[in-house]
Scaffold this motif. Structure first.
Motif, PDB file in Angstrom:
ATOM      1  N   ILE A 171     -58.803 -28.038 -16.681  1.00  0.00           N
ATOM      2  CA  ILE A 171     -60.128 -27.950 -17.325  1.00  0.00           C
ATOM      3  C   ILE A 171     -60.624 -26.708 -17.803  1.00  0.00           C
ATOM      4  N   ALA A 172     -60.182 -25.493 -17.124  1.00  0.00           N
ATOM      5  CA  ALA A 172     -60.719 -24.137 -17.338  1.00  0.00           C
ATOM      6  C   ALA A 172     -60.239 -23.491 -19.001  1.00  0.00           C
ATOM      7  N   ARG A 173     -59.341 -24.447 -19.588  1.00  0.00           N
ATOM      8  CA  ARG A 173     -58.864 -24.049 -20.869  1.00  0.00           C
ATOM      9  C   ARG A 173     -59.756 -24.605 -21.999  1.00  0.00           C
ATOM     10  N   ILE A 174     -60.841 -25.568 -21.435  1.00  0.00           N
ATOM     11  CA  ILE A 174     -61.716 -26.328 -22.418  1.00  0.00           C
ATOM     12  C   ILE A 174     -62.733 -25.407 -22.761  1.00  0.00           C
ATOM     13  N   LYS A 175     -62.965 -25.224 -24.085  1.00  0.00           N
ATOM     14  CA  LYS A 175     -63.978 -24.104 -24.429  1.00  0.00           C
ATOM     15  C   LYS A 175     -65.221 -24.833 -25.037  1.00  0.00           C
ATOM     16  N   THR A 176     -65.259 -26.071 -25.259  1.00  0.00           N
ATOM     17  CA  THR A 176     -66.417 -26.727 -26.037  1.00  0.00           C
ATOM     18  C   THR A 176     -66.563 -28.041 -24.921  1.00  0.00           C
ATOM     19  N   ASN A 177     -67.662 -28.624 -25.130  1.00  0.00           N
ATOM     20  CA  ASN A 177     -68.052 -29.846 -24.405  1.00  0.00           C
ATOM     21  C   ASN A 177     -66.789 -30.779 -24.800  1.00  0.00           C
ATOM     22  N   SER A 178     -66.773 -31.692 -23.807  1.00  0.00           N
ATOM     23  CA  SER A 178     -65.684 -32.769 -24.016  1.00  0.00           C
ATOM     24  C   SER A 178     -66.001 -33.984 -23.602  1.00  0.00           C
ATOM     25  N   PHE A 179     -65.453 -35.164 -23.747  1.00  0.00           N
ATOM     26  CA  PHE A 179     -65.695 -36.410 -23.224  1.00  0.00           C
ATOM     27  C   PHE A 179     -64.567 -37.275 -23.287  1.00  0.00           C
ATOM     28  N   PHE A 180     -64.338 -37.876 -22.433  1.00  0.00           N
ATOM     29  CA  PHE A 180     -63.062 -38.638 -22.160  1.00  0.00           C
ATOM     30  C   PHE A 180     -63.405 -39.976 -21.630  1.00  0.00           C
ATOM     31  N   VAL A 181     -62.878 -41.147 -22.249  1.00  0.00           N
ATOM     32  CA  VAL A 181     -62.940 -42.510 -21.806  1.00  0.00           C
ATOM     33  C   VAL A 181     -61.376 -43.206 -21.868  1.00  0.00           C
ATOM     34  N   THR A 182     -61.072 -43.945 -20.829  1.00  0.00           N
ATOM     35  CA  THR A 182     -59.841 -44.848 -20.957  1.00  0.00           C
ATOM     36  C   THR A 182     -60.022 -45.945 -20.103  1.00  0.00           C
ATOM     37  N   GLY A 183     -59.189 -47.027 -20.532  1.00  0.00           N
ATOM     38  CA  GLY A 183     -59.099 -48.348 -19.664  1.00  0.00           C
ATOM     39  C   GLY A 183     -57.682 -48.783 -19.920  1.00  0.00           C
ATOM     40  N   SER A 184     -57.343 -49.578 -19.023  1.00  0.00           N
ATOM     41  CA  SER A 184     -56.343 -50.179 -18.987  1.00  0.00           C
ATOM     42  C   SER A 184     -56.193 -51.410 -18.087  1.00  0.00           C
ATOM     43  N   GLN A 185     -55.565 -52.506 -19.029  1.00  0.00           N
ATOM     44  CA  GLN A 185     -55.143 -54.010 -18.257  1.00  0.00           C
ATOM     45  C   GLN A 185     -54.164 -53.776 -17.563  1.00  0.00           C
ATOM     46  N   ARG A 186     -54.179 -54.288 -16.373  1.00  0.00           N
ATOM     47  CA  ARG A 186     -52.917 -54.158 -15.299  1.00  0.00           C
ATOM     48  C   ARG A 186     -52.547 -55.415 -14.970  1.00  0.00           C
ATOM     49  N   PHE A 187     -51.456 -55.362 -14.053  1.00  0.00           N
ATOM     50  CA  PHE A 187     -50.934 -56.747 -13.726  1.00  0.00           C
ATOM     51  C   PHE A 187     -51.950 -57.475 -13.012  1.00  0.00           C
TER      52      PHE A 187
ATOM     53  N   ILE B 164     -56.675 -43.145   1.959  1.00  0.00           N
ATOM     54  CA  ILE B 164     -55.902 -43.795   0.952  1.00  0.00           C
ATOM     55  C   ILE B 164     -55.803 -45.143   0.703  1.00  0.00           C
ATOM     56  N   HIS B 165     -55.627 -45.909   2.157  1.00  0.00           N
ATOM     57  CA  HIS B 165     -55.432 -47.333   2.057  1.00  0.00           C
ATOM     58  C   HIS B 165     -56.537 -48.038   1.867  1.00  0.00           C
ATOM     59  N   SER B 166     -57.663 -47.467   2.175  1.00  0.00           N
ATOM     60  CA  SER B 166     -58.959 -47.946   1.877  1.00  0.00           C
ATOM     61  C   SER B 166     -59.566 -47.707   0.420  1.00  0.00           C
ATOM     62  N   ALA B 167     -58.793 -46.774  -0.288  1.00  0.00           N
ATOM     63  CA  ALA B 167     -59.608 -46.388  -1.647  1.00  0.00           C
ATOM     64  C   ALA B 167     -58.147 -46.021  -2.411  1.00  0.00           C
ATOM     65  N   THR B 168     -57.578 -47.336  -2.624  1.00  0.00           N
ATOM     66  CA  THR B 168     -56.136 -47.262  -3.601  1.00  0.00           C
ATOM     67  C   THR B 168     -56.538 -46.699  -5.045  1.00  0.00           C
ATOM     68  N   ILE B 169     -57.858 -46.731  -5.280  1.00  0.00           N
ATOM     69  CA  ILE B 169     -58.353 -46.412  -6.653  1.00  0.00           C
ATOM     70  C   ILE B 169     -57.822 -44.931  -6.714  1.00  0.00           C
ATOM     71  N   LEU B 170     -57.806 -44.036  -5.822  1.00  0.00           N
ATOM     72  CA  LEU B 170     -57.714 -42.536  -5.867  1.00  0.00           C
ATOM     73  C   LEU B 170     -56.159 -42.370  -6.177  1.00  0.00           C
ATOM     74  N   GLY B 171     -55.601 -43.315  -5.948  1.00  0.00           N
ATOM     75  CA  GLY B 171     -54.032 -42.732  -5.876  1.00  0.00           C
ATOM     76  C   GLY B 171     -53.373 -43.589  -7.269  1.00  0.00           C
ATOM     77  N   MET B 172     -54.241 -44.042  -8.254  1.00  0.00           N
ATOM     78  CA  MET B 172     -53.804 -44.590  -9.490  1.00  0.00           C
ATOM     79  C   MET B 172     -53.836 -43.663 -10.550  1.00  0.00           C
ATOM     80  N   GLY B 173     -52.615 -43.876 -11.469  1.00  0.00           N
ATOM     81  CA  GLY B 173     -52.764 -43.292 -12.700  1.00  0.00           C
ATOM     82  C   GLY B 173     -53.854 -43.834 -13.632  1.00  0.00           C
ATOM     83  N   LEU B 174     -54.787 -42.959 -14.387  1.00  0.00           N
ATOM     84  CA  LEU B 174     -55.684 -43.389 -15.052  1.00  0.00           C
ATOM     85  C   LEU B 174     -55.384 -43.149 -16.653  1.00  0.00           C
ATOM     86  N   THR B 175     -54.673 -42.323 -17.112  1.00  0.00           N
ATOM     87  CA  THR B 175     -54.595 -41.910 -18.636  1.00  0.00           C
ATOM     88  C   THR B 175     -53.503 -42.597 -19.073  1.00  0.00           C
ATOM     89  N   PRO B 176     -53.396 -42.787 -20.292  1.00  0.00           N
ATOM     90  CA  PRO B 176     -52.131 -43.534 -21.090  1.00  0.00           C
ATOM     91  C   PRO B 176     -51.111 -42.857 -20.732  1.00  0.00           C
TER      92      PRO B 176
END
Length: 164
Positions: free
Chosen positions: A81-97, A43-55
């Motif tokens: 994701i089990a409740r998703i019944k059609t193909n779906s796509f998600f993209v997000t980005g955030s400017q941080r401190f 976790i300390h070497s891969a901080t990206i895995l502990g950061m919130g992504l979505t708005p």
């Protein structure tokens, strides 16, 4: 398994420059010793895995809440994701401190067995001043990348299961 591979790959990429630098100095330093070894699971070497992504996660102060049927669930609670019944796509980005950015994308596709998905994250850690003996040599940028895959099934109306 893919998550473990992605964590191992990030740790390997982080350790590669240090491994190449060994033996270049006339006096060898003792290796760094951490009190718990690899108990932090990277976790300390891969901080990206502990950061919130979505708005939603960013607005809730990194609470990382997932809603069933949302493709971003692959990052927080894959069973969603089990409740998703059609193909779906998600993209997000955030400017941080501190001139940092975080971006993510996920794609999910349902099959007769369950819903499967692939997600990717990219973190730009901003500019880092390169100095040696108080002399400025320029700026570098540090990046982290992660690739995740997973699947989920809806066992009954209220029972979902999934994993990455």
């Amino acid at each position: 398994m893919l998550k473990r591979l992605s964590v191992a790959l990030v740790a390997l990429l982080a350790a590669a420059p240090a491994a190449g630098a060994q033996g270049t100095s006339a006096t060898q330093k003792d290796p760094a010793k951490f009190p718990y070894g690899d108990a932090d699971n990277g976790i300390h070497s891969a901080t990206i895995l502990g950061m919130g992504l979505t708005p939603r996660a960013v607005a809730m102060g990194e609470a990382m809440g997932a809603v069933p049927g949302d493709p971003s669930s692959i990052f927080y609670n894959t069973a969603g994701i089990a409740r998703i019944k059609t193909n779906s796509f998600f993209v997000t980005g955030s400017q941080r401190f501190g001139d940092t950015q975080l971006a993510a994308a996920a794609v999910t596709f349902p099959t007769t067995l369950g819903t499967f998905g692939v997600g990717a994250r990219a973190f730009n850690a901003g500019s880092i001043d390169v100095t040696e003996n108080s002399q400025f040599f320029g700026r570098l940028r540090a990046y982290q990348f992660s690739l995740e895959g997973g699947g989920a099934v809806e066992l009954t109306r209220h029972w979902l299961g999934g994993g990455t």
